[in-house]
Design a protein around this motif. Sequence first.
Motif, PDB file in Angstrom:
ATOM      1  N   VAL C  83       0.893  -1.017  -0.239  1.00  0.00           N
ATOM      2  CA  VAL C  83      -0.011  -0.108   0.030  1.00  0.00           C
ATOM      3  C   VAL C  83       0.802   1.104   0.192  1.00  0.00           C
ATOM      4  N   GLU C  84       0.606   2.190  -1.011  1.00  0.00           N
ATOM      5  CA  GLU C  84       1.408   3.401  -1.113  1.00  0.00           C
ATOM      6  C   GLU C  84       0.780   4.482  -0.191  1.00  0.00           C
ATOM      7  N   THR C  85       1.269   5.178   0.767  1.00  0.00           N
ATOM      8  CA  THR C  85       0.633   6.279   1.453  1.00  0.00           C
ATOM      9  C   THR C  85       1.644   7.537   1.463  1.00  0.00           C
ATOM     10  N   ALA C 101      -3.234   1.688  10.746  1.00  0.00           N
ATOM     11  CA  ALA C 101      -2.227   2.521  10.418  1.00  0.00           C
ATOM     12  C   ALA C 101      -2.054   3.409   9.223  1.00  0.00           C
ATOM     13  N   THR C 102      -2.694   2.759   8.187  1.00  0.00           N
ATOM     14  CA  THR C 102      -2.646   3.598   6.828  1.00  0.00           C
ATOM     15  C   THR C 102      -3.659   4.589   6.875  1.00  0.00           C
ATOM     16  N   ALA C 103      -4.933   4.302   7.649  1.00  0.00           N
ATOM     17  CA  ALA C 103      -5.676   5.432   7.711  1.00  0.00           C
ATOM     18  C   ALA C 103      -5.366   6.491   8.425  1.00  0.00           C
ATOM     19  N   MET C 104      -4.321   6.183   9.545  1.00  0.00           N
ATOM     20  CA  MET C 104      -3.900   7.260  10.485  1.00  0.00           C
ATOM     21  C   MET C 104      -2.861   8.201   9.639  1.00  0.00           C
ATOM     22  N   VAL C 105      -2.390   7.600   8.754  1.00  0.00           N
ATOM     23  CA  VAL C 105      -1.337   8.488   7.940  1.00  0.00           C
ATOM     24  C   VAL C 105      -1.963   8.991   6.478  1.00  0.00           C
ATOM     25  N   GLY C 106      -3.433   8.959   6.514  1.00  0.00           N
ATOM     26  CA  GLY C 106      -3.771   9.666   5.431  1.00  0.00           C
ATOM     27  C   GLY C 106      -4.491   9.049   4.552  1.00  0.00           C
ATOM     28  N   GLY C 107      -4.383   7.482   4.609  1.00  0.00           N
ATOM     29  CA  GLY C 107      -4.983   6.470   3.876  1.00  0.00           C
ATOM     30  C   GLY C 107      -4.280   6.236   2.464  1.00  0.00           C
ATOM     31  N   ALA C 108      -4.654   5.052   1.797  1.00  0.00           N
ATOM     32  CA  ALA C 108      -4.036   4.410   0.671  1.00  0.00           C
ATOM     33  C   ALA C 108      -4.291   5.339  -0.639  1.00  0.00           C
ATOM     34  N   LEU C 109      -3.011   5.622  -1.178  1.00  0.00           N
ATOM     35  CA  LEU C 109      -3.107   6.231  -2.428  1.00  0.00           C
ATOM     36  C   LEU C 109      -3.212   5.136  -3.445  1.00  0.00           C
ATOM     37  N   ARG C 110      -2.314   4.044  -3.484  1.00  0.00           N
ATOM     38  CA  ARG C 110      -2.382   3.251  -4.397  1.00  0.00           C
ATOM     39  C   ARG C 110      -2.116   1.657  -3.728  1.00  0.00           C
ATOM     40  N   VAL C 111      -2.599   0.633  -4.338  1.00  0.00           N
ATOM     41  CA  VAL C 111      -2.600  -0.923  -3.793  1.00  0.00           C
ATOM     42  C   VAL C 111      -2.097  -1.732  -5.004  1.00  0.00           C
ATOM     43  N   VAL C 112      -1.268  -2.413  -4.499  1.00  0.00           N
ATOM     44  CA  VAL C 112      -0.886  -3.472  -5.622  1.00  0.00           C
ATOM     45  C   VAL C 112      -1.046  -4.936  -4.854  1.00  0.00           C
TER      46      VAL C 112
END
Lengths: 267, 267, 267
Positions: C83-85, C101-112
């Motif tokens: 997940v890119e954040t 944790a990804t939500a805490m830092v602003g959410g997922a930008l892209r996922v593979v």
Amino acid sequence: MLSRPIAFVSDFGHADEFVGVVHGVILRVDPHARIVDVNHGVRRGDVMAGALSLLRAIQYLPGGVALAVVDPGVGTSRAAIAVETEWGHFVGPDNGLLAPATAMVGGALRVVSLEAEEFRLPAAGSTFDGRDVFAPAAAVLASGEADLTDLGPEIAPETLVPLLLPLVEHGEDRVQGQVWWIDGFGNAQTNVSPDDLALIGIGSGDELQLIMGQGSHVIRWGDAYQAPGPMIHVDAHGLMAIVVPGGSAAEDLTLHEGLSVGLRSLT
Amino acid sequence: MLSRPIAFVSDFGHADEFVGVVHGVILRVDPHARIVDVNHGVRRGDVMAGALSLLRAIQYLPGGVALAVVDPGVGTSRAAIAVETEWGHFVGPDNGLLAPATAMVGGALRVVSLEAEEFRLPAAGSTFDGRDVFAPAAAVLASGEADLTDLGPEIAPETLVPLLLPLVEHGEDRVQGQVWWIDGFGNAQTNVSPDDLALIGIGSGDELQLIMGQGSHVIRWGDAYQAPGPMIHVDAHGLMAIVVPGGSAAEDLTLHEGLSVGLRSLT
Amino acid sequence: MLSRPIAFVSDFGHADEFVGVVHGVILRVDPHARIVDVNHGVRRGDVMAGALSLLRAIQYLPGGVALAVVDPGVGTSRAAIAVETEWGHFVGPDNGLLAPATAMVGGALRVVSLEAEEFRLPAAGSTFDGRDVFAPAAAVLASGEADLTDLGPEIAPETLVPLLLPLVEHGEDRVQGQVWWIDGFGNAQTNVSPDDLALIGIGSGDELQLIMGQGSHVIRWGDAYQAPGPMIHVDAHGLMAIVVPGGSAAEDLTLHEGLSVGLRSLT
């Protein structure tokens, strides 16, 4: 330039992210930081055990910064300090934890109270000074980003909280000491040195009486772990230790840290 | 130049500063050292368990130096050795601990006995060779500061203490193996390979009988952890392992390291 | 160029070489890798506990790669993702572990989905994706050797498995929350914030009723660890925690993770 290594001792254990978060804070300050995890298995809140662990380790650690956090008084008025010595800097609470190791390397040259806000993390509560106060201070001292006196006001070294280590008592045919450390192998290190025993005529190869409370055992001063059964020997730190080769002296002889032990000549 | 990494396996545990002191000694020799803590949870004094842990890990470790210390004979006359292989150097006691991993990477090319005093730390006792003998040797081999033969006299590889790993026995409709490893999840790795089972006509999807002492279970050869209940599968090292998805095979089936297990075809 | 640090959370424990092998795989890909061991003491298979540990730690970790492996579904069809954040990359199983944790830092930008064979290790079984799938992916993302989309096909962030964190319920004179975490000191962090308590008129210094099942206790909202006996305070993460200074709240009050707790105003 290589940052100086940070040697880290705590009672944080390995069940939570406490140790990892301290590493993270240090690396955020100094991406080049190198951290040596000396021991995080100190019994929770046991300042004496933490102080002795750091004392045993210090001569084997590369000079730099020693970060030590066994801090039952966190959140109270105990000071947070950084101590300058010939070896390097010591960072931790002023509760005696740093005292034996700093004395071992020649004593405190200068001490500051870690009060400078710019080198503390803002925090909701005041219960994780390892993260918020000690880690940033250790990081900037290791990297050279700050000088000691940037971190807070100087305080007099002689006002630091001491740690009273028990002394060995000498009788005519007996020395009275204490178990200082039960290691993970069950070996029991005492505070008695070979010189203490030499004063009452006991040397390598002799039999002696080990006296604990009402009970006693006859044991031999042996070399390393060559014989089976309980014995006493000079351990890797130059102190007399009670050991059972291939077994656990602590279990077999019911020894624990702080136990008073007498050693008596049988000849 | 980047020092070669040092992979470190021991039975030192995490309750004391043993591991940290070894790190400290290495960093005092070579400030650029990089240490991979492979496993310090080997059961105290269990040479076989330490040897198998190093064997499982070795192909995943970067070539360099493997420092392994499970050493119940410390302080006795067992040799301290460094072994040169195609993979890199292995440093530890000559008690079989290094044998399976060195064999896995092609065998010993040269071996020395770590007797050169200049690469040992002076010590009061002779009970912490990890700190006093093995760590300095690993550090100078990793940094290139010393050549193998600087560390002591060469000894013939064929004189090293071997480690006898139990072999799988083949019957007509049955193979007899052993539990080699109970991991922290309670999975039981055996020394039986899929090829061993193919010889008696057992393959993926088949049911088979698992025989331990007086008791037995019928289990299926499954894929990974997809079904509930006890099963056998090919584990991450290519060996047959007894597992309970979401549970502990060791607890549920009362398995332990060293247990003899039979696997019998039911078709 | 300095590789970005890799922060590593898992339930692998310290009894085996799992953590060390993951380090080895990363260093084989990138000899310059720097790894922060955030926490490997997560209870086996407890995705919620792992997610909360990473959530508590993330803001203190240097931006880079977070590698998290608590993966009871390994070997099943659950996806392996990166997940890119804004903070950096998160690598782990798609089971909710990374979500808070990804939500805490602003959410997922892209996922593979980590399907590219060239960045996976060939393996006999499919039960150690930490070693075979996640470690190589984390290493190449940290070193910059690969871009996110080299690792597999993109998937829509909104299709990821969420983690449902329990919400605080508000009554007229009472809030109902949950124990989220028992730390190694026995402190019990809840999901209740000081703001939740302010809504029912409770503030620092007040007494309140702690209600668990049939029982209850009257405790005071104190500062840090200054008073003996059970108390509630704002912990180092800004949440209300039940603590016993110098003791264990978990033991003394029989608290456990997941326990529902009510907090009621007494004024």
